[in-house]
Scaffold this motif. Structure first.
Motif, short mmCIF file in Angstrom:
data_model
loop_
_atom_site.label_atom_id
_atom_site.label_comp_id
_atom_site.label_asym_id
_atom_site.label_seq_id
_atom_site.Cartn_x
_atom_site.Cartn_y
_atom_site.Cartn_z
N SER A 213 -12.56 -7.98 -4.66
CA SER A 213 -11.17 -8.29 -4.33
C SER A 213 -10.75 -9.59 -4.99
O SER A 213 -11.59 -10.42 -5.35
CB SER A 213 -11.02 -8.44 -2.82
OG SER A 213 -9.76 -8.98 -2.46
N SER B 71 -14.21 -1.99 1.34
CA SER B 71 -13.14 -2.11 0.34
C SER B 71 -12.07 -3.06 0.85
O SER B 71 -11.79 -3.12 2.05
CB SER B 71 -12.53 -0.74 0.03
OG SER B 71 -11.90 -0.21 1.19
N TRP B 72 -11.47 -3.78 -0.08
CA TRP B 72 -10.42 -4.73 0.25
C TRP B 72 -9.05 -4.05 0.18
O TRP B 72 -8.79 -3.23 -0.69
CB TRP B 72 -10.43 -5.89 -0.73
CG TRP B 72 -11.61 -6.79 -0.61
CD1 TRP B 72 -12.81 -6.67 -1.24
CD2 TRP B 72 -11.70 -7.98 0.18
NE1 TRP B 72 -13.65 -7.69 -0.90
CE2 TRP B 72 -13.00 -8.52 -0.03
CE3 TRP B 72 -10.82 -8.65 1.04
CZ2 TRP B 72 -13.42 -9.69 0.60
CZ3 TRP B 72 -11.26 -9.81 1.66
CH2 TRP B 72 -12.54 -10.32 1.44
N PRO C 172 -5.43 -3.68 -0.97
CA PRO C 172 -4.80 -4.15 -2.21
C PRO C 172 -3.59 -5.04 -1.98
O PRO C 172 -3.28 -5.90 -2.81
CB PRO C 172 -4.40 -2.86 -2.93
CG PRO C 172 -4.33 -1.82 -1.87
CD PRO C 172 -5.33 -2.21 -0.83
N VAL C 173 -2.88 -4.88 -0.85
CA VAL C 173 -1.66 -5.66 -0.62
C VAL C 173 -1.60 -6.27 0.78
O VAL C 173 -0.53 -6.67 1.23
CB VAL C 173 -0.39 -4.81 -0.88
CG1 VAL C 173 -0.24 -4.52 -2.35
CG2 VAL C 173 -0.42 -3.53 -0.08
N TRP D 103 -7.85 2.77 0.36
CA TRP D 103 -6.55 2.21 0.73
C TRP D 103 -5.46 2.83 -0.14
O TRP D 103 -5.67 3.13 -1.31
CB TRP D 103 -6.53 0.70 0.51
CG TRP D 103 -7.40 -0.08 1.44
CD1 TRP D 103 -8.74 -0.34 1.29
CD2 TRP D 103 -7.00 -0.74 2.64
NE1 TRP D 103 -9.19 -1.11 2.33
CE2 TRP D 103 -8.15 -1.38 3.17
CE3 TRP D 103 -5.79 -0.85 3.32
CZ2 TRP D 103 -8.11 -2.11 4.35
CZ3 TRP D 103 -5.75 -1.59 4.50
CH2 TRP D 103 -6.90 -2.21 5.00
N PRO E 158 -2.35 2.53 -2.54
CA PRO E 158 -2.12 1.47 -3.54
C PRO E 158 -1.06 0.46 -3.15
O PRO E 158 -1.18 -0.72 -3.50
CB PRO E 158 -1.70 2.25 -4.80
CG PRO E 158 -2.25 3.61 -4.62
CD PRO E 158 -2.21 3.87 -3.13
N TRP E 159 0.00 0.89 -2.43
CA TRP E 159 1.06 -0.08 -2.12
C TRP E 159 1.56 -0.04 -0.69
O TRP E 159 2.34 -0.90 -0.28
CB TRP E 159 2.24 0.08 -3.09
CG TRP E 159 2.74 1.48 -3.28
CD1 TRP E 159 2.41 2.32 -4.30
CD2 TRP E 159 3.66 2.21 -2.46
NE1 TRP E 159 3.06 3.52 -4.16
CE2 TRP E 159 3.84 3.49 -3.05
CE3 TRP E 159 4.34 1.92 -1.29
CZ2 TRP E 159 4.67 4.46 -2.51
CZ3 TRP E 159 5.17 2.89 -0.74
CH2 TRP E 159 5.33 4.14 -1.35
#
Length: 373
Positions: A229, A283-284, A286-287, A344, A346-347
Motif C-alpha cells: 500500500s 489487502s489495503w 485503495p481509497v 476491494w 477500485p473507487w
C-alpha cells in the motif's frame, strides 16, 4: 481522537449474494466494471470467466433502481489445470495464470468484441517444474507486457510475455518458498517469503542476492503473506507500507525505507490459526486511508483501521466483520465455508468482493453510523 471502532457502529449499506458454479480463489479486476474468476479444482477442466458487475456497483452517480442486479458472464474459457493465481496485464487484453502441478505460466487473450471466448494463446515454461511448486506472479506494462514470476527466491525472474525473453533473474542463494510477488514500480520488485522475509530488488542494478529481513523468532513457525500500500497518513507520500499477515493472525506493518524496524504490529481477532495458509490474504483499501482487509482464517473477512492501533501492539478489534459466507451454506458436512479470496472495489471506499470454498460470491458495502453520545 477516539478510534473509529469506538465512535462508530458499522452496519451493511448493501449486500449482494451470488453462487458460482465452482469456487474461485482469484478475484482480478478488469477495469472498473468487471472481474475475473476461475476454478481451482484438480480433477477437472476449470472455467475462467469475466463477469460484469451489477450496474448498481459501477455507476458513479445515483441511478435509483438499476435493472441489472446480478453478475453477467461477458467472456469465458477453460483451463486444463487449476488456476491458483490470475493477473491482468495493465493496458492490454492479456491474462496470466499459474497453478499446479508445475511452475509454468499460461497466457490468455481476452476475446474481441465479436466473440465471447477467453483464448489460451501460449505457455511460458520456467525450468522449475521439478520443484512441484506453482509460480506466484505479478504483471506490468512498460515498453512491453512483462510478468514477474517465481516459486522460490532463487528462481524469481521477469519474462517478456510476447517474446518469452528473460530480462531479469535474481542472483540469490535463498531457496525459501515465495508467498507473494509485486512490482513496486517498473524497475523495483518485492518478494515475500512463506517464512515472512521481505526481499527487495532493483532490476536496473547488476543481479545480486535479494536482501532479506528476518521475522521475530517466536513467529518463525508460521506462514506469511503480504499486501502493498501507499504509506500511512502523515508519512512521506512516496513511501510504501507493507502489511504482512501470519497464519497465526499476526499483522506487521513495515516501511520499505526501514525494513528491519516495523512501524506497527497487532494481533488479529481470530479464534484459531488459518486452517489452510495458502488462502491467507491481506489487502489495503485503495481509497480508505489506513484500512486493510484480512481473510483466510474462516468464513469471515475482517476490516481493520491501522491508524487506531496502539504503538505498543496487542490485539486489534475489527472495524467491521463480514460473516455472510458462514450463513450462505455449508461446504462439507458441518464445516463452514472458508473465504478463499477478497478484493476491494477500485473507487467505492467501503465496497468489497469476497469468495468462499462453497462457491459463494458476495459483494458488500458497509456504512459507519456515528454515535450521537
Amino acid at each position: 481522537q477516539p478510534s473509529n471502532a469506538a465512535r462508530c457502529s458499522p452496519r451493511y449499506n448493501d449486500l449482494h449474494v451470488f453462487e458460482l458454479q465452482e469456487p474461485t480463489r482469484v478475484l482480478a479486476w478488469l477495469g472498473h466494471k468487471s472481474v475475473c474468476v476461475a476454478g481451482y479444482e484438480n480433477s477437472r477442466r476449470n472455467e475462467i470467466l469475466q463477469l460484469l458487475l451489477p450496474q448498481k456497483l459501477y455507476v458513479k452517480e445515483n441511478q435509483g433502481l438499476c435493472p441489472e442486479r446480478d453478475f453477467k458472464v461477458e467472456r469465458g474459457g477453460f483451463s486444463d489445470r487449476p488456476v491458483y493465481s490470475l493477473r491482468h496485464v495493465p493496458d492490454t487484453s492479456l491474462l496470466v495464470t499459474s497453478g499446479p502441478p508445475d511452475s509454468s505460466l499460461q497466457i490468455w487473450q481476452l476475446a474481441a468484441e465479436d466473440t465471447d471466448v477467453i483464448k489460451s494463446i501460449s505457455t511460458i515454461p520456467t525450468g522449475n517444474d521439478c520443484q512441484k511448486l506453482w509460480a506466484k506472479i505479478a504483471t506490468t506494462f512498460t515498453s512491453s507486457p512483462c510478468v514477474l514470476h517465481g516459486s522460490r527466491v532463487n528462481n524469481v525472474q521477469i519474462t517478456e510475455i510476447e517474446s518469452k525473453k528473460n530480462i531479469y533473474a535474481a542472483a540469490s542463494s535463498i531457496s525459501e518458498e515465495v508467498s507473494g510477488l509485486e512490482f513496486l514500480d517498473c524497475n523495483t520488485l518485492l518478494a515475500c517469503c512463506v517464512r515472512g522475509q521481505l526481499c527487495l530488488a532493483d532490476i536496473r542494478q547488476p543481479p545480486s542476492p535479494l536482501g532479506d529481513a528476518s521475522v521475530p523468532p517466536a513467529l518463525g513457525g508460521e506462514q506469511w503473506c503480504m499486501g502493498v500500500s501507499p504509506g500511512l497518513q502523515g508519512s512521506d507520500g512516496n513511501a510504501l507500507t507493507i502489511a504482512r499477515l501470519s497464519s497465526g493472525g499476526q499483522l506487521t506493518l513495515t516501511d520499505l525505507r526501514n525494513i528491519p524496524k516495523p512501524l506497527k504490529s497487532a494481533k488479529c481477532n481470530v479464534s484459531a490459526a488459518s486452517p489452510s495458509a495458502e488462502f491467507l490474504c491481506v489487502s489495503w483499501a485503495p481509497v480508505l486511508d489506513g484500512c486493510l482487509a484480512v481473510s483466510g482464517f474462516d468464513g469471515t473477512v475482517h476490516i481493520y483501521d491501522s491508524q487506531s492501533w496502539p504503538v505498543s501492539g496487542g490485539e486489534a478489534e475489527p472495524l467491521f466483520s463480514h460473516k455472510g459466507h458462514i450463513f450462505s451454506g455449508t461446504d462439507n458436512g458441518d464445516d463452514f465455508p472458508l473465504v478463499t479470496a477478497h478484493a476491494w472495489h477500485p473507487w467505492k471506499p467501503r465496497t468489497l468482493l469476497s469468495a468462499a470454498s462453497d462457491g459463494s460470491l458476495h459483494v458488500w458495502d458497509w456504512v459507519e453510523t456515528h454515535n450521537n453520545n
